[in-house]
Design a protein around this motif. Structure first.
Motif, PDB file in Angstrom:
ATOM      1  N   ARG A  50     -11.251  15.602  13.921  1.00 20.13           N
ATOM      2  CA  ARG A  50     -10.631  14.647  13.006  1.00 20.13           C
ATOM      3  C   ARG A  50     -10.944  15.080  11.577  1.00 20.13           C
ATOM      4  O   ARG A  50     -12.058  15.507  11.305  1.00 20.13           O
ATOM      5  N   ASP A  51      -9.967  14.979  10.693  1.00 23.05           N
ATOM      6  CA  ASP A  51     -10.141  15.446   9.320  1.00 23.05           C
ATOM      7  C   ASP A  51     -10.659  14.331   8.430  1.00 23.05           C
ATOM      8  O   ASP A  51     -10.007  13.300   8.259  1.00 23.05           O
ATOM      9  N   TRP A  52     -11.831  14.564   7.839  1.00 16.78           N
ATOM     10  CA  TRP A  52     -12.477  13.574   6.985  1.00 16.78           C
ATOM     11  C   TRP A  52     -12.303  13.931   5.507  1.00 16.78           C
ATOM     12  O   TRP A  52     -12.498  15.080   5.122  1.00 16.78           O
ATOM     13  N   TYR A  53     -11.975  12.911   4.705  1.00 16.03           N
ATOM     14  CA  TYR A  53     -11.898  13.065   3.252  1.00 16.03           C
ATOM     15  C   TYR A  53     -12.531  11.840   2.592  1.00 16.03           C
ATOM     16  O   TYR A  53     -12.480  10.730   3.128  1.00 16.03           O
ATOM     17  N   LEU A  54     -13.118  12.074   1.437  1.00 11.92           N
ATOM     18  CA  LEU A  54     -13.746  11.006   0.663  1.00 11.92           C
ATOM     19  C   LEU A  54     -13.165  10.974  -0.736  1.00 11.92           C
ATOM     20  O   LEU A  54     -13.127  12.003  -1.415  1.00 11.92           O
ATOM     21  N   ALA A  55     -12.727   9.808  -1.154  1.00  9.17           N
ATOM     22  CA  ALA A  55     -12.279   9.593  -2.527  1.00  9.17           C
ATOM     23  C   ALA A  55     -13.199   8.559  -3.172  1.00  9.17           C
ATOM     24  O   ALA A  55     -13.303   7.420  -2.693  1.00  9.17           O
ATOM     25  N   VAL A  56     -13.886   8.964  -4.222  1.00  2.00           N
ATOM     26  CA  VAL A  56     -14.779   8.071  -4.954  1.00  2.00           C
ATOM     27  C   VAL A  56     -14.156   7.809  -6.324  1.00  2.00           C
ATOM     28  O   VAL A  56     -13.889   8.750  -7.070  1.00  2.00           O
ATOM     29  N   VAL A  57     -13.924   6.542  -6.643  1.00  2.23           N
ATOM     30  CA  VAL A  57     -13.307   6.203  -7.923  1.00  2.23           C
ATOM     31  C   VAL A  57     -14.143   5.140  -8.621  1.00  2.23           C
ATOM     32  O   VAL A  57     -14.951   4.446  -7.990  1.00  2.23           O
ATOM     33  N   GLY A  58     -13.943   5.015  -9.940  1.00  5.53           N
ATOM     34  CA  GLY A  58     -14.674   4.020 -10.706  1.00  5.53           C
ATOM     35  C   GLY A  58     -14.221   2.611 -10.405  1.00  5.53           C
ATOM     36  O   GLY A  58     -15.031   1.720 -10.145  1.00  5.53           O
ATOM     37  N   ARG A  59     -12.905   2.396 -10.433  1.00  4.96           N
ATOM     38  CA  ARG A  59     -12.326   1.081 -10.159  1.00  4.96           C
ATOM     39  C   ARG A  59     -10.983   1.257  -9.484  1.00  4.96           C
ATOM     40  O   ARG A  59     -10.257   2.202  -9.741  1.00  4.96           O
ATOM     41  N   THR A  60     -10.627   0.320  -8.614  1.00  3.93           N
ATOM     42  CA  THR A  60      -9.291   0.313  -8.015  1.00  3.93           C
ATOM     43  C   THR A  60      -8.425  -0.788  -8.602  1.00  3.93           C
ATOM     44  O   THR A  60      -7.262  -0.922  -8.213  1.00  3.93           O
ATOM     45  N   GLY A  61      -8.977  -1.556  -9.543  1.00  4.56           N
ATOM     46  CA  GLY A  61      -8.191  -2.589 -10.204  1.00  4.56           C
ATOM     47  C   GLY A  61      -8.686  -3.979  -9.874  1.00  4.56           C
ATOM     48  O   GLY A  61      -9.615  -4.172  -9.093  1.00  4.56           O
ATOM     49  N   SER A  62      -8.067  -4.982 -10.478  1.00  2.00           N
ATOM     50  CA  SER A  62      -8.468  -6.372 -10.276  1.00  2.00           C
ATOM     51  C   SER A  62      -7.501  -7.064  -9.316  1.00  2.00           C
ATOM     52  O   SER A  62      -6.378  -6.635  -9.124  1.00  2.00           O
ATOM     53  N   GLY A  63      -7.955  -8.138  -8.731  1.00  9.80           N
ATOM     54  CA  GLY A  63      -7.125  -8.880  -7.793  1.00  9.80           C
ATOM     55  C   GLY A  63      -7.582  -8.662  -6.360  1.00  9.80           C
ATOM     56  O   GLY A  63      -8.180  -7.637  -6.025  1.00  9.80           O
ATOM     57  N   ALA A  64      -7.283  -9.640  -5.508  1.00  3.64           N
ATOM     58  CA  ALA A  64      -7.761  -9.606  -4.131  1.00  3.64           C
ATOM     59  C   ALA A  64      -7.225  -8.420  -3.344  1.00  3.64           C
ATOM     60  O   ALA A  64      -7.888  -7.913  -2.441  1.00  3.64           O
ATOM     61  N   ASP A  65      -6.012  -7.976  -3.679  1.00  2.96           N
ATOM     62  CA  ASP A  65      -5.383  -6.900  -2.913  1.00  2.96           C
ATOM     63  C   ASP A  65      -5.449  -5.543  -3.616  1.00  2.96           C
ATOM     64  O   ASP A  65      -4.841  -4.578  -3.149  1.00  2.96           O
ATOM     65  N   ALA A  66      -6.179  -5.465  -4.719  1.00  2.00           N
ATOM     66  CA  ALA A  66      -6.168  -4.246  -5.530  1.00  2.00           C
ATOM     67  C   ALA A  66      -6.671  -3.035  -4.750  1.00  2.00           C
ATOM     68  O   ALA A  66      -6.062  -1.957  -4.794  1.00  2.00           O
ATOM     69  N   HIS A  67      -7.765  -3.189  -4.040  1.00  2.00           N
ATOM     70  CA  HIS A  67      -8.324  -2.046  -3.302  1.00  2.00           C
ATOM     71  C   HIS A  67      -7.361  -1.606  -2.206  1.00  2.00           C
ATOM     72  O   HIS A  67      -7.121  -0.401  -2.022  1.00  2.00           O
ATOM     73  N   HIS A  68      -6.826  -2.557  -1.467  1.00  2.00           N
ATOM     74  CA  HIS A  68      -5.889  -2.233  -0.392  1.00  2.00           C
ATOM     75  C   HIS A  68      -4.652  -1.539  -0.946  1.00  2.00           C
ATOM     76  O   HIS A  68      -4.168  -0.547  -0.369  1.00  2.00           O
ATOM     77  N   ASP A  69      -4.123  -2.055  -2.057  1.00  2.00           N
ATOM     78  CA  ASP A  69      -2.940  -1.436  -2.671  1.00  2.00           C
ATOM     79  C   ASP A  69      -3.252  -0.026  -3.160  1.00  2.00           C
ATOM     80  O   ASP A  69      -2.436   0.896  -3.022  1.00  2.00           O
ATOM     81  N   TYR A  70      -4.428   0.143  -3.735  1.00  2.00           N
ATOM     82  CA  TYR A  70      -4.846   1.468  -4.217  1.00  2.00           C
ATOM     83  C   TYR A  70      -4.970   2.436  -3.041  1.00  2.00           C
ATOM     84  O   TYR A  70      -4.559   3.598  -3.125  1.00  2.00           O
ATOM     85  N   GLU A  71      -5.525   1.951  -1.943  1.00  2.00           N
ATOM     86  CA  GLU A  71      -5.651   2.782  -0.739  1.00  2.00           C
ATOM     87  C   GLU A  71      -4.273   3.242  -0.248  1.00  2.00           C
ATOM     88  O   GLU A  71      -4.094   4.408   0.113  1.00  2.00           O
ATOM     89  N   ASP A  72      -3.318   2.322  -0.223  1.00  2.00           N
ATOM     90  CA  ASP A  72      -1.953   2.677   0.186  1.00  2.00           C
ATOM     91  C   ASP A  72      -1.360   3.728  -0.754  1.00  2.00           C
ATOM     92  O   ASP A  72      -0.733   4.694  -0.304  1.00  2.00           O
TER      93      ASP A  72
END
Length: 199
Positions: A50-72
């Motif tokens: 299985r291919d593993w990758y890591l993305a480390v960021v400072g912020r994905t944004g504000s709001g309840a869905d910000a992280h999920h949207d950023y992931e998409d």
């Protein structure tokens, strides 16, 4: 699904970084603590299939869905980048860890086949992998250790799942052989009966 492990810091969203083919991508944060994970993820990917990758960021944004949207957005963007660069990124068997340091949130994005064939998604990942194996290390400030533990425990989860699938196939095949044997015995018995009646 997304798991938070501390209160978030206030700051702006970091632009989605491009996919370069490296196992570790860091944007809006210091890369130093995570650099050693490049070799670890490469070795794990080769060993587990299985291919593993890591993305480390400072912020994905504000709001309840910000992280999920950023992931998409990250997933879609990386698939597009990989195709444009002619770099391999398997949409079926890739796992992308998205760690937002400023938001104190983490998620694991599994490929299509891993979700479909294993049910490895959402709440299962949170309950069986992230909360017990990532969060304690993250709360202690050991993010590289948290990533290593998350990856190792995920691979262990898949190993157990593969064993269960193999056992299920073995049982099914054994049942098929028994059924075939019983059918053959019935046919042989019927043939013997017919022979006696014809004698």
């Amino acid at each position: 699904a997304v798991v938070g492990f501390f209160a978030a810091e206030a700051a702006g969203q970091i632009a989605v970084p491009p996919f370069t083919g490296k196992r570790v991508t860091v944007a809006g944060s210091e890369a130093g603590p995570f650099a050693a994970l490049e070799g670890f993820l490469e070795q794990t990917s080769k060993a587990g299939g299985r291919d593993w990758y890591l993305a480390v960021v400072g912020r994905t944004g504000s709001g309840a869905d910000a992280h999920h949207d950023y992931e998409d957005d990250l997933w879609t963007s990386w698939l597009r980048d990989a195709a444009a660069r002619q770099v391999s990124l398997d949409p079926d068997r890739t796992l992308v860890i998205l760690l937002s340091l400023g938001d104190r949130q983490v998620s694991v994005r599994p490929g299509v086949a891993l979700q479909r064939d294993y049910g490895f998604r959402g709440g299962l990942i949170d309950a069986e992998i992230v909360r017990p194996y990532f969060v304690p290390y993250a709360k202690a400030g050991d993010y590289p250790g948290a990533i290593r533990n998350l990856v190792n425990q995920t691979e262990a989860w898949f190993a157990r799942a593969d064993q269960k699938r193999a056992e299920a196939r073995r049982v099914q095949e054994e049942a098929g052989r028994r059924a075939a044997g019983q059918a053959a015995a019935k046919v042989a018995a019927l043939g013997a009966t017919i022979d006696r009646l014809g004698a």
